[in-house]
Design a protein around this motif. Structure first.
Motif, PDB file in Angstrom:
ATOM      1  N   ARG A 161      15.982  39.888  36.951  1.00 30.19           N
ATOM      2  CA  ARG A 161      15.914  39.774  35.493  1.00 30.19           C
ATOM      3  C   ARG A 161      17.052  40.479  34.791  1.00 30.19           C
ATOM      4  N   SER A 162      17.428  41.665  35.247  1.00 30.19           N
ATOM      5  CA  SER A 162      18.469  42.413  34.525  1.00 30.19           C
ATOM      6  C   SER A 162      19.796  41.671  34.560  1.00 30.19           C
ATOM      7  N   GLU A 163      20.157  41.107  35.726  1.00 29.76           N
ATOM      8  CA  GLU A 163      21.426  40.377  35.836  1.00 29.76           C
ATOM      9  C   GLU A 163      21.393  39.061  35.059  1.00 29.76           C
ATOM     10  N   ALA A 164      20.220  38.435  34.968  1.00 33.51           N
ATOM     11  CA  ALA A 164      20.117  37.137  34.301  1.00 33.51           C
ATOM     12  C   ALA A 164      19.977  37.256  32.789  1.00 33.51           C
ATOM     13  N   SER A 165      19.777  38.465  32.283  1.00 35.75           N
ATOM     14  CA  SER A 165      19.529  38.634  30.847  1.00 35.75           C
ATOM     15  C   SER A 165      20.685  39.308  30.115  1.00 35.75           C
ATOM     16  N   ILE A 166      21.861  39.407  30.757  1.00 39.04           N
ATOM     17  CA  ILE A 166      22.999  40.064  30.119  1.00 39.04           C
ATOM     18  C   ILE A 166      24.271  39.274  30.391  1.00 39.04           C
ATOM     19  N   LEU A 167      25.184  39.250  29.437  1.00 38.38           N
ATOM     20  CA  LEU A 167      26.464  38.587  29.631  1.00 38.38           C
ATOM     21  C   LEU A 167      27.257  39.279  30.735  1.00 38.38           C
ATOM     22  N   SER A 168      28.030  38.515  31.473  1.00 40.08           N
ATOM     23  CA  SER A 168      28.828  39.061  32.572  1.00 40.08           C
ATOM     24  C   SER A 168      29.814  40.111  32.083  1.00 40.08           C
ATOM     25  N   PRO A 173      37.205  45.919  43.686  1.00 44.41           N
ATOM     26  CA  PRO A 173      36.521  44.972  44.592  1.00 44.41           C
ATOM     27  C   PRO A 173      35.382  45.614  45.378  1.00 44.41           C
ATOM     28  N   LEU A 174      35.539  46.873  45.772  1.00 43.21           N
ATOM     29  CA  LEU A 174      34.475  47.556  46.514  1.00 43.21           C
ATOM     30  C   LEU A 174      33.269  47.814  45.627  1.00 43.21           C
ATOM     31  N   LYS A 175      33.514  48.197  44.366  1.00 38.75           N
ATOM     32  CA  LYS A 175      32.409  48.418  43.421  1.00 38.75           C
ATOM     33  C   LYS A 175      31.626  47.125  43.209  1.00 38.75           C
ATOM     34  N   LEU A 176      32.381  46.041  43.009  1.00 45.35           N
ATOM     35  CA  LEU A 176      31.706  44.761  42.782  1.00 45.35           C
ATOM     36  C   LEU A 176      30.930  44.330  44.023  1.00 45.35           C
ATOM     37  N   ASN A 177      31.490  44.591  45.190  1.00 40.75           N
ATOM     38  CA  ASN A 177      30.817  44.181  46.416  1.00 40.75           C
ATOM     39  C   ASN A 177      29.460  44.865  46.573  1.00 40.75           C
ATOM     40  N   ARG A 178      29.361  46.117  46.128  1.00 48.27           N
ATOM     41  CA  ARG A 178      28.072  46.823  46.186  1.00 48.27           C
ATOM     42  C   ARG A 178      27.056  46.162  45.253  1.00 48.27           C
ATOM     43  N   LEU A 179      27.507  45.803  44.052  1.00 52.49           N
ATOM     44  CA  LEU A 179      26.614  45.111  43.108  1.00 52.49           C
ATOM     45  C   LEU A 179      26.208  43.755  43.665  1.00 52.49           C
ATOM     46  N   LEU A 180      27.170  43.064  44.264  1.00 54.39           N
ATOM     47  CA  LEU A 180      26.912  41.740  44.806  1.00 54.39           C
ATOM     48  C   LEU A 180      25.912  41.812  45.954  1.00 54.39           C
ATOM     49  N   SER A 225      29.638  47.759  31.986  1.00 54.57           N
ATOM     50  CA  SER A 225      28.635  48.825  32.108  1.00 54.57           C
ATOM     51  C   SER A 225      28.562  49.387  33.526  1.00 54.57           C
ATOM     52  N   HIS A 226      29.050  48.623  34.509  1.00 54.59           N
ATOM     53  CA  HIS A 226      29.028  49.106  35.895  1.00 54.59           C
ATOM     54  C   HIS A 226      30.406  49.567  36.368  1.00 54.59           C
ATOM     55  N   GLY A 227      31.290  49.809  35.436  1.00 55.13           N
ATOM     56  CA  GLY A 227      32.568  50.414  35.771  1.00 55.13           C
ATOM     57  C   GLY A 227      33.565  49.502  36.455  1.00 55.13           C
ATOM     58  N   ILE A 228      33.421  48.183  36.315  1.00 55.81           N
ATOM     59  CA  ILE A 228      34.392  47.246  36.882  1.00 55.81           C
ATOM     60  C   ILE A 228      35.546  47.110  35.900  1.00 55.81           C
ATOM     61  N   SER A 229      36.751  47.346  36.348  1.00 60.15           N
ATOM     62  CA  SER A 229      37.902  47.329  35.452  1.00 60.15           C
ATOM     63  C   SER A 229      38.065  45.970  34.782  1.00 60.15           C
ATOM     64  N   LYS A 230      38.544  46.009  33.558  1.00 62.05           N
ATOM     65  CA  LYS A 230      38.742  44.775  32.803  1.00 62.05           C
ATOM     66  C   LYS A 230      39.745  43.867  33.497  1.00 62.05           C
ATOM     67  N   GLN A 231      40.774  44.470  34.099  1.00 58.44           N
ATOM     68  CA  GLN A 231      41.791  43.667  34.769  1.00 58.44           C
ATOM     69  C   GLN A 231      41.178  42.877  35.931  1.00 58.44           C
ATOM     70  N   TYR A 232      40.379  43.529  36.762  1.00 62.46           N
ATOM     71  CA  TYR A 232      39.759  42.839  37.888  1.00 62.46           C
ATOM     72  C   TYR A 232      38.747  41.797  37.398  1.00 62.46           C
ATOM     73  N   ALA A 233      38.003  42.160  36.359  1.00 63.63           N
ATOM     74  CA  ALA A 233      37.015  41.226  35.811  1.00 63.63           C
ATOM     75  C   ALA A 233      37.688  39.948  35.335  1.00 63.63           C
ATOM     76  N   GLU A 234      38.814  40.073  34.639  1.00 65.19           N
ATOM     77  CA  GLU A 234      39.482  38.905  34.069  1.00 65.19           C
ATOM     78  C   GLU A 234      40.318  38.141  35.081  1.00 65.19           C
ATOM     79  N   GLU A 235      40.904  38.864  36.049  1.00 64.21           N
ATOM     80  CA  GLU A 235      41.813  38.210  36.991  1.00 64.21           C
ATOM     81  C   GLU A 235      41.120  37.680  38.249  1.00 64.21           C
ATOM     82  N   VAL A 236      39.900  38.134  38.511  1.00 66.31           N
ATOM     83  CA  VAL A 236      39.214  37.697  39.721  1.00 66.31           C
ATOM     84  C   VAL A 236      37.841  37.093  39.412  1.00 66.31           C
TER      85      VAL A 236
END
Length: 562
Positions: free
Chosen positions: A214-221, A177-184, A227-238
């Motif tokens: 552009r970079s965020e809008a041109s790639i699948l989530s 969640p902290l990693k994603l918050n920095r990206l967000l 690619s930014h090190g967000i765990s698959k579990q957090y990506a799928e569950e949150v």
């Protein structure tokens, strides 16, 4: 139709007994030889169309002067058309009962339940500032508890004790969640820079480039998060849980910008009585003439009356009424208007909108549907008051996308809203509820499919044809080999690839805000992001472009310097 609000705010609403020609009102008359009055038609009374009217009138007002108190520097009339009987477009509410209902325990402001476009957040400055300016009552939603459901069990449930929720999240997902918050934060800072910029943008490409999106809008989530090190579990569950409820999309069919925006839900709020009141307020403040229940049949481009003048546009309603305008703002998805455009528009792209089913139920949710002895959250069924307000599902075999309690009644019943990709079966409702007083259903095209965008100058869209290999044969001349190569290569350009190429060109054309001279398209921004707030951003951007056009063509512009 809610005309009382317009009357209070001083707007001119003419929904009935309309004369054969439109009566436009643009303030005190001004000699045409000094400052000719310009006219703008806005097709669509949703967030984009109403904000375009509101900001255009504001931009044309003398600096520091309130709207409607003094003559505009550049007199302009605005007419808003909508085939619906209400303001708000896709921002709609479902009225659970009638204010005269004998069950007086339901506060009137809770009678209106948002069908879609349910919330906005503090950083949505246009919506937040407008709701304050218009004196609307705001309902805070941050204290509502959320749970994540995988079809069998709850994977996570928030607690009213926020520290405990934080510790549970840390134990399950670590520092994801902290990693994603920095990206967000980085992405939101880029998007929010629009508010401090006076610039206007002619295309989705220009806007995305200027605000580093552009970079965020041109790639699948899915690819972006990995690619930014967000765990698959957090990506799928949150993250995916959020994209499913907000855009009806899983991570492998939505771009990263869309996914990040869905995660920006801090300080969630909504307007008591319905968010559509913000857009009613914008219309009222704009002074625009409003033509509800009026469908446009045709828009025709007229030849300039004299050399050096811009062409005008003739707008014809299905009732046969005609009016001439200087500028057209299309504020509805072009494919849904069914307008006959006689203005040489480029080919329209195929834009796929998600169909969402919203089911409203008054009754008692059956907690035993969710709780089993093996549940990792609780081995016992909780009381009704401890039941989570929002249950969001993962991409699993869950039978719905989300279930949210909208109101708790004194008799113990609740009013709930369920989102699902398909209509709910009677069998599912029987299992979800121990009893039901009533069930109502709403189906609508909620938002576009946010697939990665191939911006101008970038590769994307159709797959490239495979390389043609010609076997060497010394008895065949080089000229013949070349002919064979070219013939085989031409065959590889299949009809599907040609259609994909045509679609890409159409998307690029409609990514222009001004699709043809004098015709502006609010929804050109929707492939980038589709929210109430970003519709107002698109509306304000177009207001700036139209303002510049009006000011630039005013013959006494230099003499009106303040």
């Amino acid at each position: 139709m809610r005309v009382g609000y317009f009357s209070k705010m001083g707007a001119a609403v003419t929904a009935f007994f309309t004369p054969s020609t439109f009566q436009l009102s643009g303030g005190p008359s001004t000699p045409k030889e000094l400052v000719p009055t310009k006219s703008v038609a806005i097709i669509g009374a949703g967030a984009g169309g109403t904000s375009a009217a509101y900001y255009l009138q504001k931009l044309l007002q003398p600096e520091g002067e309130p709207l409607h108190k003094h003559q505009l520097l550049y007199p302009t009339t605005i007419t808003i058309f909508d085939q619906s009987d209400k303001i708000g477009g896709r921002c709609q509410v479902f009225f659970t009962t009638n204010p005269a209902d004998p069950e007086k325990n339901i506060p009137e402001e809770e009678l209106a339940i948002e069908v879609g476009a349910s919330i906005f957040v503090k950083v949505n400055h246009h919506l937040a500032d407008s709701s304050k300016d218009f004196g609307l009552k705001v309902k805070k939603l941050d204290d509502e508890l959320l749970a994540i459901w995988d079809g069998d069990k709850f994977l996570f449930m928030e607690s009213s004790w926020k520290l405990w929720s934080l510790l549970k999240g840390l134990a399950r997902w670590g520092f994801a969640p902290l990693k994603l918050n920095r990206l967000l934060k980085s992405t939101l800072d880029n998007l929010l820079s629009f508010y401090s910029s006076p610039a206007s943008y002619s295309s989705i490409h220009e806007f995305s480039t200027a605000h580093n999106l552009r970079s965020e809008a041109s790639i699948l989530s899915s690819e972006y998060l990995e690619s930014h090190g967000i765990s698959k579990q957090y990506a799928e569950e949150v993250v995916e849980v959020a994209t499913r409820v907000n855009y009806g999309s899983n991570l492998d069919d939505i771009h990263a910008l869309g996914a990040l925006v869905t995660m920006a839900a801090n300080d969630a709020q909504q307007i008591q009585g319905g968010n559509f009141q913000i857009f009613e307020g914008m219309v009222a403040k704009s002074g625009a003439e409003v033509r509800l229940e009026t469908k446009i049949a045709r828009i025709r481009k007229l030849a300039p009356q004299s050399e050096g003048e811009e062409p005008q546009f003739e707008v014809t309603t299905t009732g046969g009424q005609k009016q001439i305008f200087d500028y057209i703002i299309l504020a509805a998805p072009i494919e849904s208007t069914n307008i006959d455009f006689d203005i040489s528009l480029p080919p329209q792209p195929k834009v796929h909108y998600r169909t969402i089913h919203a089911t409203f139920v008054r009754g008692n949710v059956n907690p035993s549907y969710f709780y089993t002895p093996s549940s990792p959250v609780s081995s016992s069924t909780p009381s009704a008051k401890d039941f989570p307000t929002h249950i969001l599902s993962t991409n699993s075999h869950a039978e719905f996308t989300s279930l949210s309690i909208q109101a708790r009644l004194s008799n113990g019943e609740t009013i709930t809203k369920i989102f699902s990709p398909e209509p709910l079966s009677i069998d599912l409702l029987d299992r979800l509820y121990s009893n039901r007083t009533w069930v109502k259903h709403k189906e609508w095209k909620a938002y576009p499919k946010l697939m990665p965008i191939a911006f101008e100058g970038e590769e994307g869209g159709a797959e490239q044809p495979e390389e043609v290999v010609v076997e060497e044969d010394e008895s065949v001349s080089s000229e013949h080999k070349q002919a064979v190569f070219e013939k085989k290569h031409a065959k590889q350009k299949t009809q599907k690839e040609e259609e994909q190429e045509a679609q890409k060109k159409a998307v690029e054309a409609w990514g222009q805000v001004e699709v043809v001279p004098g015709v502006f398209y609010v929804n050109s921004f929707e492939p980038l992001i589709s929210t109430m707030e970003t519709e107002t951003i698109a509306g304000k951007n177009i207001a700036r472009l139209v303002r510049d056009r009006i000011v630039g063509h005013c013959p006494v512009e230099k003499r009106l310097k303040r």
